[in-house]
Design an enzyme around this catalytic site. Structure first.
Site, PDB file in Angstrom:
ATOM      1  N   CYS A   1       0.825  -1.219   0.000  1.00 35.64           N
ATOM      2  CA  CYS A   1       0.000   0.000   0.000  1.00 35.64           C
ATOM      3  C   CYS A   1       0.857   1.267   0.000  1.00 35.64           C
ATOM      4  O   CYS A   1       0.446   2.294  -0.550  1.00 35.64           O
ATOM      5  CB  CYS A   1      -0.938   0.005   1.202  1.00 35.64           C
TER       6      CYS A   1
ATOM      7  N   HIS B   1      -2.069   7.154   3.220  1.00 36.58           N
ATOM      8  CA  HIS B   1      -0.612   7.189   3.276  1.00 36.58           C
ATOM      9  C   HIS B   1      -0.130   8.382   2.450  1.00 36.58           C
ATOM     10  O   HIS B   1      -0.459   8.508   1.269  1.00 36.58           O
ATOM     11  CB  HIS B   1      -0.012   5.908   2.704  1.00 36.58           C
TER      12      HIS B   1
END
Length: 347
Positions: free
Chosen positions: A144, A237
């Site tokens: 990710c 993120h």
């Protein structure tokens, strides 16, 4: 948490329907609602269509495989156990789209960001031959953390990036946690996430690699170094990126490439594909995790603060939703691509 995202994203999906859920033997025999009682982490409720599905034992491979056309896999097991489980399902003739890291470096298993390296699906033919199946295979999604900066760099590949420094500021959902589970993260930053920096430095090179004789050969450049830090946000993120190029582009050229970049999912109009894959914010204080992680239903990538640097050629900030684009959503998009390209068919 990733498993729950799969359930959420597949609710009312135009192409796919959840018919079977399998987990550890400890959950087998319970309804899905019972199996996640007290552990449902998402803001939306459990979809009605899956509440009463009785969970099967995932180790009973033939029983599960006989009920489905393909499988999404997101499990917490040792690497060798995951590889064996996914191989076993693929050998039944059942495609496996994996959220796990276990098979990311298996030479004939494609690790795919659908907009970036759909050509890597070509290795599936060699993989099927190795596994002895006409229809089964495994495809995996990458880590990710790399989704927040690799797409922005990919749009600039013809300028030949040579060196990249990326620091990622990663949400607690990346560890499968929320603040109730992890009170130590409140008002705190942890400057270490186990294994994450190696993945962040090496996986982009496999994404940019080439297919040769039924295997994916890792690219040799750019040279990437990273630091991965856990920060107190729920989802999203964020990456700060510095990059140098063999052929330095202008700022206008970079912005033009980001604006115009489209991949195979956009060409095909896949259900989960963002219409605008990369969105650039002119504001100096964007992208922000809370404001921008859900752009394009969490499947888009946001970029901002592009400017020349005194050591590297350019620097910028990138952001992606780690459990949507970075995890379950990215895997659903891979499955859509595989279906559209004829790799997944109804049994």
């Amino acid at each position: 948490m990733v498993g729950q995202r799969f359930i959420q994203l597949l609710d009312q999906h135009p192409w796919f329907q959840v018919t079977t859920i399998a987990a550890s033997a400890g959950s087998a025999g319970k309804t899905y609602e019972e199996s996640v009682a007290g552990r449902w982490k998402l803001a939306t409720p459990i979809p009605e269509d899956v509440k009463h599905i009785v969970v099967l034992d995932a180790s009973k491979v033939e029983e599960v495989a006989n009920q489905v056309d393909f499988i999404f896999c997101a499990v917490d097991m040792k690497k060798g156990e995951i590889q064996a489980l996914e191989d076993a399902y693929a050998k039944t003739g059942t495609p496996v789209i994996s959220n796990n890291s276990a098979h990311r470096w298996t030479p004939d298993i494609p690790m795919v960001i659908p907009e970036i390296n759909p050509g890597h699906l070509d290795v599936i033919a060699a993989q099927r031959k190795r596994l002895g199946t006409a229809t089964g295979f495994i495809a995996v999604k990458p880590n990710c953390s790399i989704q927040s900066y690799v797409p922005a760099l990919h749009a600039l590949l013809d300028f030949k990036p040579t060196q990249v420094v990326a620091s990622t500021y990663q949400a607690i959902s990346g560890a499968g946690k929320n603040f109730t589970d992890w009170p130590d993260m409140l008002d705190n930053v942890i400057p270490y996430i186990g294994g994450e920096e190696e993945k962040s430095e090496q996986e982009p090179l496999r994404i940019w690699g080439s297919v040769d004789n039924g295997q994916i050969i890792k690219a040799s450049s750019p040279l990437i170094t990273t630091q991965c830090i856990r920060v107190p946000v729920t989802d999203g993120h964020l990456a700060t990126v510095f990059a140098s190029f063999e052929k330095k582009p202008s700022k206008a050229e970079i912005l033009d490439r980001w604006l115009k970049f489209k991949g195979r999912p956009q060409e095909l109009g896949l259900p989960s594909a963002p219409k605008q894959f990369i969105t650039y914010f002119e504001e100096e204080n964007r992208p922000q995790t809370k404001l921008d992680r859900d752009i394009e239903n969490g499947m888009g990538v946001s970029v901002g603060r592009l400017r020349e640097d005194s050591i590297y050629d350019f620097k910028f900030v990138g952001l992606s939703h780690n459990t949507l684009r970075g995890a379950a959503g990215g895997a659903v998009l891979i499955a859509e691509l595989l279906k559209a390209e004829g790799y997944i068919q109804a049994k």
